[in-house]
Write a protein that holds these residues in place. Structure first.
Motif, PDB file in Angstrom:
ATOM      1  N   ASN A 146       0.830  -1.207   0.000  1.00  8.67           N
ATOM      2  CA  ASN A 146       0.000   0.000   0.000  1.00  8.67           C
ATOM      3  C   ASN A 146       0.865   1.258   0.000  1.00  8.67           C
ATOM      4  N   PRO A 147       0.351   2.376  -0.533  1.00  5.03           N
ATOM      5  CA  PRO A 147       1.089   3.635  -0.451  1.00  5.03           C
ATOM      6  C   PRO A 147       1.439   3.954   1.006  1.00  5.03           C
ATOM      7  N   GLY A 148       2.688   4.302   1.249  1.00  3.67           N
ATOM      8  CA  GLY A 148       3.140   4.566   2.612  1.00  3.67           C
ATOM      9  C   GLY A 148       3.548   3.324   3.371  1.00  3.67           C
ATOM     10  N   GLY A 149       3.356   2.147   2.759  1.00  3.84           N
ATOM     11  CA  GLY A 149       3.728   0.897   3.409  1.00  3.84           C
ATOM     12  C   GLY A 149       5.238   0.692   3.410  1.00  3.84           C
ATOM     13  N   THR A 150       5.689  -0.282   4.204  1.00  2.00           N
ATOM     14  CA  THR A 150       7.121  -0.524   4.383  1.00  2.00           C
ATOM     15  C   THR A 150       7.499  -1.950   4.017  1.00  2.00           C
ATOM     16  N   LEU A 151       8.515  -2.064   3.192  1.00  2.00           N
ATOM     17  CA  LEU A 151       9.151  -3.348   2.923  1.00  2.00           C
ATOM     18  C   LEU A 151      10.449  -3.369   3.724  1.00  2.00           C
ATOM     19  N   PHE A 152      10.647  -4.414   4.499  1.00  2.00           N
ATOM     20  CA  PHE A 152      11.835  -4.460   5.347  1.00  2.00           C
ATOM     21  C   PHE A 152      12.362  -5.882   5.439  1.00  2.00           C
TER      22      PHE A 152
END
Length: 216
Positions: A146-152
């Motif tokens: 999603n927009p603003g989401g984080t992949l880490f």
């Protein structure tokens, strides 16, 4: 069952998964890679949301011990290895996870809404190919963020980090056996790959592990 070059995934059988937490997360992380698992858990807790996709699920350790923002998170599990998917889905059955048998190196089709967070722990150093070839994983996954989401996530690097003599020897052995494929994995390349694809990103080095995050 596994595509060419997938030894890094196929090595995880029921037997190896049974000892993985003790050997990799308990012994290797602390004494070889010099990145105690507690640091990885803290990194996971910092970025995980209650709408989360875990890629390369391993034994499900991090999903089991992490602190989700709510008691009823939506969790997706994505992996090429059916043994890992079975073990993890059983381990976190209380969350009723969605299970996807997919190859992250190929375009990914998923049912349902996008996710607010996606984790990729100890996956990149197992994938075949150069760092630039592996970068396609980020292209495939960010489409489900999603927009603003984080992949880490985290990965063990070959250059650009400090490796002890024991870490160098073990990493070379794993590369020869094709358990790892990270001879080309470099800190500066990882930084560039993230910066090219995400407006905000960061990397923390602990031992020879890179703990990274990138925000859409």
């Amino acid at each position: 069952m596994y595509p060419e070059g997938a030894s890094g995934h196929s090595v995880y059988t029921r037997f190896t998964l049974a000892v993985y937490d003790w050997y990799m997360l308990g012994v290797s992380n602390r004494f070889v890679w010099k990145c105690p698992t507690e640091r990885l858990v803290a990194h996971f807790d910092r970025h995980v949301t209650d709408n989360h996709l875990d890629v390369g699920v391993g034994t499900g350790y991090f999903l089991d011990v992490c602190r989700f923002p709510s008691d009823t998170p939506r969790i997706g599990l994505l992996d090429l290895n059916p043994c890992s998917l079975a073990r993890t889905s059983q381990r976190i059955a209380r969350y009723k996870p969605e299970v996807f048998w997919r190859n992250a190196l190929e375009p990914i089709e998923l049912n349902g809404d996008r996710y607010d967070s996606i984790s990729l722990n100890y996956v990149l150093h197992c994938l075949p190919g150069t760092m630039q070839e592996k970068a396609v994983v980020f292209d495939h996954l960010r489409k489900h963020l999603n927009p603003g989401g984080t992949l880490f996530g985290s990965t063990l690097l070959h250059t650009g980090v400090t490796r002890t003599p024991v870490a160098r020897r073990l990493m070379n052995l794993y590369n020869r056996k094709r358990i790892f494929s990270n001879r080309d994995d470099d800190l500066e390349q990882l930084k560039a790959i993230l910066e090219e694809r995400f407006p905000h990103s960061g990397i923390e080095i602990v031992g020879c592990a890179a703990l990274f995050w990138a925000r859409a």
